[in-house]
Design a protein around this motif. Structure first.
Motif, mmCIF file in Angstrom:
data_model
loop_
_atom_site.group_PDB
_atom_site.id
_atom_site.type_symbol
_atom_site.label_atom_id
_atom_site.label_comp_id
_atom_site.label_asym_id
_atom_site.label_seq_id
_atom_site.Cartn_x
_atom_site.Cartn_y
_atom_site.Cartn_z
ATOM 1 N N UNK A 335 12.123 -5.183 -17.203
ATOM 2 C CA UNK A 335 11.704 -4.616 -18.497
ATOM 3 C C UNK A 335 10.802 -3.403 -18.329
ATOM 4 N N UNK A 336 10.147 -3.288 -17.186
ATOM 5 C CA UNK A 336 9.164 -2.203 -17.001
ATOM 6 C C UNK A 336 9.488 -1.285 -15.829
ATOM 7 N N UNK A 337 10.558 -1.596 -15.070
ATOM 8 C CA UNK A 337 10.902 -0.782 -13.909
ATOM 9 C C UNK A 337 12.403 -0.529 -13.884
ATOM 10 N N UNK A 338 12.790 0.628 -13.362
ATOM 11 C CA UNK A 338 14.198 0.893 -13.108
ATOM 12 C C UNK A 338 14.675 0.001 -11.959
ATOM 13 N N UNK A 339 15.990 -0.282 -11.894
ATOM 14 C CA UNK A 339 16.494 -1.160 -10.834
ATOM 15 C C UNK A 339 16.193 -0.680 -9.421
ATOM 16 N N UNK A 340 16.268 0.653 -9.188
ATOM 17 C CA UNK A 340 16.086 1.142 -7.816
ATOM 18 C C UNK A 340 14.715 0.796 -7.234
ATOM 19 N N UNK A 341 13.596 1.175 -7.875
ATOM 20 C CA UNK A 341 12.294 0.803 -7.300
ATOM 21 C C UNK A 341 12.063 -0.707 -7.297
ATOM 22 N N UNK A 342 12.578 -1.406 -8.309
ATOM 23 C CA UNK A 342 12.385 -2.862 -8.358
ATOM 24 C C UNK A 342 13.035 -3.527 -7.163
ATOM 25 N N UNK A 343 14.242 -3.101 -6.809
ATOM 26 C CA UNK A 343 14.935 -3.671 -5.652
ATOM 27 C C UNK A 343 14.212 -3.318 -4.360
ATOM 28 N N UNK A 344 13.834 -2.050 -4.224
ATOM 29 C CA UNK A 344 13.185 -1.605 -2.990
ATOM 30 C C UNK A 344 11.850 -2.300 -2.750
#
Length: 435
Positions: A335-344
């Protein structure tokens, strides 16, 4: 030299503060990580070590697939492929009430399966079918909700840049296995979205569409076959071992470029604009991966993953409850982060916990991406939510209410994907990509 706890504290405090004052997340991650690393080595050694970490983080052959898949998606968006997929989907599901909404959902799945981008699907399909829905009297709020809710299916159905990033963050999970594993959950996502769409259609009294002539439907199908064939070329080539995902991305660019020129929907003069858009998108992703490599090193040094794992395991020893908690946390992150940084950032933290509970690395990758896909249509960040609303010329609050049934169904499907691993793993095993 500061101790591990102080190092972790510096990073965990500085990054949220930077985000709160409006610093972009990649810059915030970089500044926070560099500040923490400076307390370890001092400035001179920090500069060298940070540069080495960035290089090591982006020195991956599989990452070369990202700019090519991004370019392929941009060419497709401008190449007339979206309308052909819409026509094909409409010809297939004309008999379902509210056929234009259902067509939107199926077309999003098809377009996403070719482009790998949920945002591109919401923009291209929503922009093309929206005027048709308006002319036939569809409620714009309901139509926009269906477009937004179904667009992330393309992030699960291969090819998917999100899975490539997860492969890097997980330490080398098979991209081919992840691609094939995404089919089951991705199709399930699309089918799940068709349920509330059918409910809204029946409630509003929308009728099914009139079946076109056999000759017209044959022409529509023939027009769509070249676009659909890209799915078999890319994924089939990867599964059969004919080429790698990176090589497949290059083939996708050549294929959609030739196809778009044959359709006469793009010109040579448009190519520089496509390349510039690709560079802008790719540079943001690669920069994010580079700074996350610094952050990952700091987190490992400060033993933050171990601290989080021990804290989580101290709450309960029930694998089911632990996975529910992790799903809830990942939903909040989405809800607060894009998928790319969240995954990394969080794949290296949660993956060891999941594997200790018996979850496969590929299965966990699928359910992590499923979680974060829900975040792309959820306020306050939700990129697909914002794009879908902008395409439909609506405010977010206008589509939130009709989207609630979609959220409920997608959260239920998340639990199914989490605790029925064969939905994700059956196809990779059948294809010989996993034991």
């Amino acid at each position: 030299m500061a101790n591990a706890a102080d190092i972790g504290l510096i990073m965990l405090i500085s990054i949220p503060i930077l985000l709160a004052i409006g610093v972009p997340i990649s810059i915030a991650m970089g500044i926070g990580s560099v500040a923490a690393m400076t307390t370890i080595f001092g400035f001179d050694r920090m500069a060298i070590t940070a540069a080495q970490r960035v290089f090591a983080g982006i020195n991956s052959f599989s990452l070369l697939a990202i700019p090519f898949f991004v370019l392929a998606g941009i060419i497709m968006t401008n190449g007339g492929i979206a309308q052909r997929l819409i026509n094909f989907a409409k010809a297939v599901i004309w008999f379902i009430p509210g056929a234009l909404i259902q067509t939107n959902i199926v077309a999003n799945m098809l377009f996403g399966a070719i482009s790998g981008s949920g945002v591109a699907a919401a923009a291209a399909i929503g922009g093309a079918i929206g005027p048709q829905q308006k002319n036939e009297g569809y409620d714009p709020n309901v139509a926009a909700a269906a477009n937004i809710a179904s667009a992330p299916a393309g992030m699960l159905i291969p090819p998917s840049n999100t899975f490539i990033i997860y492969s890097l963050a997980s330490g080398g999970a098979s991209v081919a296995a992840l691609f094939v594993a995404g089919y089951g959950p991705g199709i399930l996502w699309g089918l799940g979205c068709m349920i509330p769409a059918m409910f809204f259609a029946r409630k509003a009294g929308y009728k099914s569409e009139k079946l076109g002539s056999f000759k017209d439907n044959v022409k529509i199908t023939v027009d769509a076959v070249p676009s659909l064939f890209l799915i078999f070329v890319v994924v089939g080539g990867i599964i059969s071992g004919i080429f790698t995902p990176t090589e497949a991305s290059c083939i996708a660019v050549v294929y959609v470029t030739i196809l778009s020129f044959l359709y006469r929907t793009i010109t040579v003069n448009m190519i520089p604009r496509f390349l510039l858009a690709t560079v802008k998108t790719t540079s943001m992703i690669i920069f994010m991966i580079g700074v996350s490599a610094i952050m990952g090193w700091i987190m490992a040094f400060a033993k933050i993953p171990n601290i989080i794992a021990d804290s989580l395991l101290s709450i309960t020893d029930s694998p089911i409850l632990i996975m529910i908690i992790m799903n809830f946390v990942m939903l909040l992150l989405g809800c607060v982060m894009d998928p790319t940084p969240a995954i990394l950032i969080f794949a290296p933290i949660f993956l060891p916990i999941a594997m200790s509970l018996g979850f496969d690395v590929v299965h966990f990758g699928v359910l992590m991406v499923f979680n974060l896909c829900i975040g792309t249509i959820t306020p306050p960040v939700g990129p697909i939510l914002f794009v879908g609303c902008r395409i439909a010329d609506l405010k977010i609050e206008q589509v939130v209410k009709p989207m609630l049934p979609y959220f409920l169904i997608l959260c239920c499907l998340l639990m199914v994907v989490t605790f029925v691993p064969e939905i994700s793993l059956a196809l990779p095993r059948l294809a010989g990509l996993m034991n």
